[in-house]
Design a protein around this motif. Structure first.
Motif, PDB file in Angstrom:
ATOM      1  N   GLY A 133       0.821  -1.216   0.000  1.00 37.29           N
ATOM      2  CA  GLY A 133       0.000   0.000   0.000  1.00 37.29           C
ATOM      3  C   GLY A 133       0.849   1.257   0.000  1.00 37.29           C
ATOM      4  O   GLY A 133       2.033   1.235   0.322  1.00 37.29           O
ATOM      5  N   LYS A 134       0.224   2.355  -0.371  1.00 47.18           N
ATOM      6  CA  LYS A 134       0.912   3.644  -0.489  1.00 47.18           C
ATOM      7  C   LYS A 134       1.619   4.056   0.794  1.00 47.18           C
ATOM      8  O   LYS A 134       2.689   4.639   0.760  1.00 47.18           O
ATOM      9  CB  LYS A 134      -0.083   4.743  -0.858  1.00 47.18           C
ATOM     10  N   LYS A 135       1.030   3.758   1.927  1.00 44.89           N
ATOM     11  CA  LYS A 135       1.570   4.229   3.200  1.00 44.89           C
ATOM     12  C   LYS A 135       2.670   3.329   3.755  1.00 44.89           C
ATOM     13  O   LYS A 135       3.345   3.689   4.701  1.00 44.89           O
ATOM     14  CB  LYS A 135       0.448   4.364   4.223  1.00 44.89           C
ATOM     15  N   PHE A 136       2.852   2.143   3.179  1.00 49.67           N
ATOM     16  CA  PHE A 136       3.868   1.219   3.678  1.00 49.67           C
ATOM     17  C   PHE A 136       5.236   1.635   3.156  1.00 49.67           C
ATOM     18  O   PHE A 136       5.426   1.832   1.961  1.00 49.67           O
ATOM     19  CB  PHE A 136       3.555  -0.217   3.243  1.00 49.67           C
ATOM     20  N   ASN A 137       6.210   1.770   4.054  1.00 53.04           N
ATOM     21  CA  ASN A 137       7.568   2.147   3.672  1.00 53.04           C
ATOM     22  C   ASN A 137       8.329   0.900   3.234  1.00 53.04           C
ATOM     23  O   ASN A 137       8.855   0.150   4.058  1.00 53.04           O
ATOM     24  CB  ASN A 137       8.277   2.845   4.832  1.00 53.04           C
ATOM     25  N   VAL A 138       8.406   0.671   1.937  1.00 54.95           N
ATOM     26  CA  VAL A 138       9.035  -0.517   1.390  1.00 54.95           C
ATOM     27  C   VAL A 138      10.560  -0.364   1.280  1.00 54.95           C
ATOM     28  O   VAL A 138      11.271  -1.341   1.088  1.00 54.95           O
ATOM     29  CB  VAL A 138       8.388  -0.880   0.028  1.00 54.95           C
ATOM     30  N   GLN A 139      11.063   0.836   1.467  1.00 56.77           N
ATOM     31  CA  GLN A 139      12.491   1.103   1.287  1.00 56.77           C
ATOM     32  C   GLN A 139      13.400   0.240   2.170  1.00 56.77           C
ATOM     33  O   GLN A 139      14.397  -0.286   1.669  1.00 56.77           O
ATOM     34  CB  GLN A 139      12.790   2.579   1.490  1.00 56.77           C
ATOM     35  N   PRO A 140      13.121   0.034   3.474  1.00 56.79           N
ATOM     36  CA  PRO A 140      14.016  -0.820   4.269  1.00 56.79           C
ATOM     37  C   PRO A 140      14.107  -2.259   3.742  1.00 56.79           C
ATOM     38  O   PRO A 140      15.181  -2.864   3.769  1.00 56.79           O
ATOM     39  CB  PRO A 140      13.398  -0.789   5.671  1.00 56.79           C
ATOM     40  N   ILE A 141      13.003  -2.799   3.256  1.00 58.42           N
ATOM     41  CA  ILE A 141      13.023  -4.151   2.691  1.00 58.42           C
ATOM     42  C   ILE A 141      13.841  -4.143   1.403  1.00 58.42           C
ATOM     43  O   ILE A 141      14.646  -5.043   1.153  1.00 58.42           O
ATOM     44  CB  ILE A 141      11.596  -4.668   2.434  1.00 58.42           C
ATOM     45  N   TYR A 142      13.654  -3.110   0.590  1.00 57.21           N
ATOM     46  CA  TYR A 142      14.422  -2.974  -0.648  1.00 57.21           C
ATOM     47  C   TYR A 142      15.925  -2.918  -0.356  1.00 57.21           C
ATOM     48  O   TYR A 142      16.712  -3.631  -0.986  1.00 57.21           O
ATOM     49  CB  TYR A 142      13.978  -1.728  -1.420  1.00 57.21           C
ATOM     50  N   VAL A 143      16.314  -2.095   0.593  1.00 58.65           N
ATOM     51  CA  VAL A 143      17.738  -1.953   0.924  1.00 58.65           C
ATOM     52  C   VAL A 143      18.308  -3.283   1.416  1.00 58.65           C
ATOM     53  O   VAL A 143      19.393  -3.698   1.003  1.00 58.65           O
ATOM     54  CB  VAL A 143      17.957  -0.825   1.956  1.00 58.65           C
ATOM     55  N   ALA A 144      17.590  -3.975   2.290  1.00 58.20           N
ATOM     56  CA  ALA A 144      18.063  -5.263   2.812  1.00 58.20           C
ATOM     57  C   ALA A 144      18.208  -6.289   1.694  1.00 58.20           C
ATOM     58  O   ALA A 144      19.227  -6.989   1.609  1.00 58.20           O
ATOM     59  CB  ALA A 144      17.109  -5.774   3.884  1.00 58.20           C
ATOM     60  N   LEU A 145      17.208  -6.374   0.811  1.00 58.18           N
ATOM     61  CA  LEU A 145      17.270  -7.350  -0.282  1.00 58.18           C
ATOM     62  C   LEU A 145      18.305  -6.964  -1.336  1.00 58.18           C
ATOM     63  O   LEU A 145      18.964  -7.833  -1.908  1.00 58.18           O
ATOM     64  CB  LEU A 145      15.890  -7.530  -0.912  1.00 58.18           C
ATOM     65  N   THR A 146      18.472  -5.684  -1.590  1.00 54.76           N
ATOM     66  CA  THR A 146      19.487  -5.239  -2.548  1.00 54.76           C
ATOM     67  C   THR A 146      20.882  -5.547  -2.017  1.00 54.76           C
ATOM     68  O   THR A 146      21.758  -5.980  -2.772  1.00 54.76           O
ATOM     69  CB  THR A 146      19.337  -3.733  -2.837  1.00 54.76           C
ATOM     70  N   THR A 147      21.089  -5.341  -0.736  1.00 57.53           N
ATOM     71  CA  THR A 147      22.375  -5.684  -0.118  1.00 57.53           C
ATOM     72  C   THR A 147      22.642  -7.175  -0.259  1.00 57.53           C
ATOM     73  O   THR A 147      23.744  -7.595  -0.636  1.00 57.53           O
ATOM     74  CB  THR A 147      22.382  -5.268   1.370  1.00 57.53           C
ATOM     75  N   LEU A 148      21.636  -7.975   0.028  1.00 56.83           N
ATOM     76  CA  LEU A 148      21.750  -9.426  -0.112  1.00 56.83           C
ATOM     77  C   LEU A 148      22.043  -9.804  -1.561  1.00 56.83           C
ATOM     78  O   LEU A 148      22.923 -10.628  -1.832  1.00 56.83           O
ATOM     79  CB  LEU A 148      20.455 -10.094   0.357  1.00 56.83           C
ATOM     80  N   ALA A 149      21.326  -9.202  -2.505  1.00 56.97           N
ATOM     81  CA  ALA A 149      21.533  -9.500  -3.930  1.00 56.97           C
ATOM     82  C   ALA A 149      22.955  -9.153  -4.359  1.00 56.97           C
ATOM     83  O   ALA A 149      23.591  -9.904  -5.107  1.00 56.97           O
ATOM     84  CB  ALA A 149      20.512  -8.741  -4.778  1.00 56.97           C
ATOM     85  N   HIS A 150      23.466  -8.036  -3.886  1.00 55.03           N
ATOM     86  CA  HIS A 150      24.831  -7.627  -4.223  1.00 55.03           C
ATOM     87  C   HIS A 150      25.843  -8.648  -3.687  1.00 55.03           C
ATOM     88  O   HIS A 150      26.762  -9.056  -4.404  1.00 55.03           O
ATOM     89  CB  HIS A 150      25.106  -6.234  -3.640  1.00 55.03           C
ATOM     90  N   GLU A 151      25.663  -9.065  -2.449  1.00 54.64           N
ATOM     91  CA  GLU A 151      26.545 -10.079  -1.869  1.00 54.64           C
ATOM     92  C   GLU A 151      26.456 -11.392  -2.642  1.00 54.64           C
ATOM     93  O   GLU A 151      27.471 -12.054  -2.887  1.00 54.64           O
ATOM     94  CB  GLU A 151      26.188 -10.307  -0.397  1.00 54.64           C
TER      95      GLU A 151
END
Length: 141
Positions: free
Chosen positions: A116-134
């Protein structure tokens, strides 16, 4: 968030205790739930080893399809933030489905989550992007 978000296709966060009580039987030995989200009938759970997708099917929802994505298989993540109007945030994970990550013909696929619009998805994105990079660094060594 709540029922209306669920009806509109948006996930809302669920406590780890509730997830443990309801889905603990699907965990591997010593696997712990880190966070999870629920739609009206569908759920996805993050553990330190994998992402578990639970798709409750049929009229009663008793039939359940369970799909696991190894955290080691995730190699890319894209995020689309909510815009104006009825737009929602989307998070798409790209992952390897073939059993051998270094094979010549690696098979991949994607899975998209809507929040939903009000959910801050950025922390999940950052965690998964870090994992993907590793993961990319491990795979390409």
């Amino acid at each position: 968030m709540g029922l209306m978000d669920g009806l509109l296709g948006n996930y809302s966060e669920v406590s780890t205790d509730e997830l443990q009580n309801q889905y603990g039987q699907y965990l591997m030995p010593d696997e712990k739930i880190e966070m999870g989200f629920k739609l009206v009938r569908d759920t996805f759970i993050f553990t330190e080893q994998r992402l578990i997708l639970l798709d409750h099917q049929g009229v009663t929802g008793k039939k359940t399809r369970i799909h696991s994505i190894s955290m080691d298989a995730i190699f890319d993540v894209t995020m689309e933030t909510a815009g104006t109007g009825f737009d929602d945030s989307e998070l798409t994970i790209h992952y390897i489905v073939s059993p051998y990550y270094r094979a010549n013909n690696v098979e991949t696929t994607t899975y998209t989550f809507e929040f939903g619009k009000k959910f801050n998805v950025q922390p999940i994105y950052v965690a998964l992007t870090t994992l993907a990079h590793e993961n990319k660094n491990k795979i390409n060594k």
